[in-house]
Scaffold this active site. Structure first.
Site, short mmCIF file in Angstrom:
data_model
loop_
_atom_site.label_atom_id
_atom_site.label_comp_id
_atom_site.label_asym_id
_atom_site.label_seq_id
_atom_site.Cartn_x
_atom_site.Cartn_y
_atom_site.Cartn_z
N ASN A 59 -10.98 3.88 6.31
CA ASN A 59 -9.83 4.55 6.82
C ASN A 59 -9.19 4.97 5.51
OD1 ASN A 59 -7.26 5.01 7.39
ND2 ASN A 59 -6.71 2.85 8.03
N LYS A 110 -6.28 6.25 5.19
CA LYS A 110 -4.82 6.03 4.92
C LYS A 110 -4.20 7.24 4.79
CE LYS A 110 -5.26 1.23 4.91
NZ LYS A 110 -4.84 -0.20 4.67
N HIS A 153 -2.68 -0.03 14.36
CA HIS A 153 -3.46 -0.24 12.63
C HIS A 153 -1.84 -1.18 12.32
CE1 HIS A 153 -4.20 -0.39 8.71
NE2 HIS A 153 -5.24 -0.30 8.94
N GLU A 174 -7.83 -7.65 11.77
CA GLU A 174 -7.60 -7.57 10.25
C GLU A 174 -6.42 -8.28 10.05
OE1 GLU A 174 -8.77 -3.09 8.80
OE2 GLU A 174 -6.77 -3.17 9.40
N ILE A 180 -5.02 -7.22 3.54
CA ILE A 180 -5.40 -5.77 3.84
C ILE A 180 -4.88 -5.26 2.26
CG2 ILE A 180 -4.46 -3.48 4.55
CD1 ILE A 180 -4.43 -4.74 7.28
N GLY A 202 -10.00 -5.99 2.75
CA GLY A 202 -10.47 -6.52 1.48
C GLY A 202 -11.97 -6.53 1.61
N SER A 250 -9.62 0.62 0.85
CA SER A 250 -9.43 0.81 -0.66
C SER A 250 -10.60 0.66 -1.57
CB SER A 250 -8.11 -0.30 -1.11
OG SER A 250 -8.52 -1.59 -0.76
O1 G3P Z 1 -7.78 0.14 8.00
C1 G3P Z 1 -8.52 -0.50 7.13
C2 G3P Z 1 -7.57 -1.44 6.22
O2 G3P Z 1 -6.44 -1.66 6.71
C3 G3P Z 1 -8.11 -2.65 5.43
O3 G3P Z 1 -7.62 -2.01 4.20
O4 G3P Z 1 -7.84 -1.63 1.77
O5 G3P Z 1 -8.09 -4.00 2.56
O6 G3P Z 1 -9.98 -2.09 2.96
P1 G3P Z 1 -8.43 -2.51 2.72
#
Ligand code: G3P
Length: 222
Positions: free
Chosen positions: A9, A11, A93, A141, A146, A181, A203
């Site tokens: 994603n 984002k 989301h 999630e 996140i 994460g 990320s």
């Molecule tokens: O949609 C993926 C997300 O919400 C997770 O984000 O940065 O923790 O990989 P991240």
């Protein structure tokens, strides 16, 4: 089993737009081609068309609105996402929450248009509720992880396991992804060993100096 699914994603990160999005998509295409992994991206809406046009990877919308063509201003029309080349869409989301009725309507719109639906959830109870709507995927999630750099696979494997069981109990045809994460091949392997079919992440790839190296690591233990 099918190759695990890695869905990135982008984002609205600056590092995931414009030429940066192209760099990530090209890296995903290369790693997918060389390893056989399935790697998709969810860019900002305006980049669904160029991404799906230029790269041989599945492209997903980050959101749709459950509206029909007509007098709606400032909405994301599912038909437009489809004709821009999207394979599917995220729904609900954590950063774009919907009501249960809206999630249902979005899943139905996606099904009607042959868009894959990925409904995001925050715990095993909402995973079960989402599974009852018969999306293609439920993506669990935990919101607090996140973007934290702390992997759900390591910090809270129990929520993955409970969500997989909850979804299977409601509808065994619904596939489960997990995210928050996720950053390494080890995270992905734990998630797959717990019964998911892949991961949803952002990320660790989008903000990386070398997204291709991170993608290679993510699929290295599969
Ligand atoms: O949609 C993926 C997300 O919400 C997770 O984000 O940065 O923790 O990989 P991240």
């Amino acid at each position: 089993m099918d190759s695990p699914f890695i869905l990135v994603n982008l984002k609205t990160y600056q590092e995931g737009m414009g030429s940066n999005a192209h760099r990530i998509a090209a890296a995903a295409e290369t790693v997918a081609r060389e390893t056989g992994a399935v790697i998709g991206i969810a860019p900002v809406f305006t980049e669904i068309h160029p991404m799906s046009h230029h790269y041989a990877i599945p492209v997903y919308a980050q959101h749709i609105d459950a509206i029909a063509p007509g007098a709606h201003t400032g909405h994301i029309l599912p038909e437009a996402v489809r004709s821009a080349g999207a394979r599917g869409t995220l729904i609900n989301h954590s950063e774009r929450r919907l009501t249960l009725a809206d999630i249902d309507a979005c899943v139905q719109a996606a099904r009607r248009l042959h868009l894959e639906s990925v409904v995001c959830t925050n715990n095993d109870a909402t995973s079960a509720a989402a599974a009852a709507l018969r999306p293609d995927y439920v993506a669990i999630e935990p919101p607090e992880l996140i973007g934290s750099g702390v992997s759900v696979s390591k910090a809270d494997p129990g929520i993955i396991e409970r969500s997989v069981n909850a979804v299977r109990a409601v509808n065994p045809d619904v596939k489960v992804l997990t995210g928050a994460g996720i950053q390494s091949g080890e995270c992905v392997k734990i998630a797959v060993d717990l019964g998911t079919c892949g991961v949803l992440l952002a990320s660790s790839v989008v903000k990386a100096d070398d997204p291709e190296a991170v993608l290679r690591d993510l699929v290295s233990l599969l």
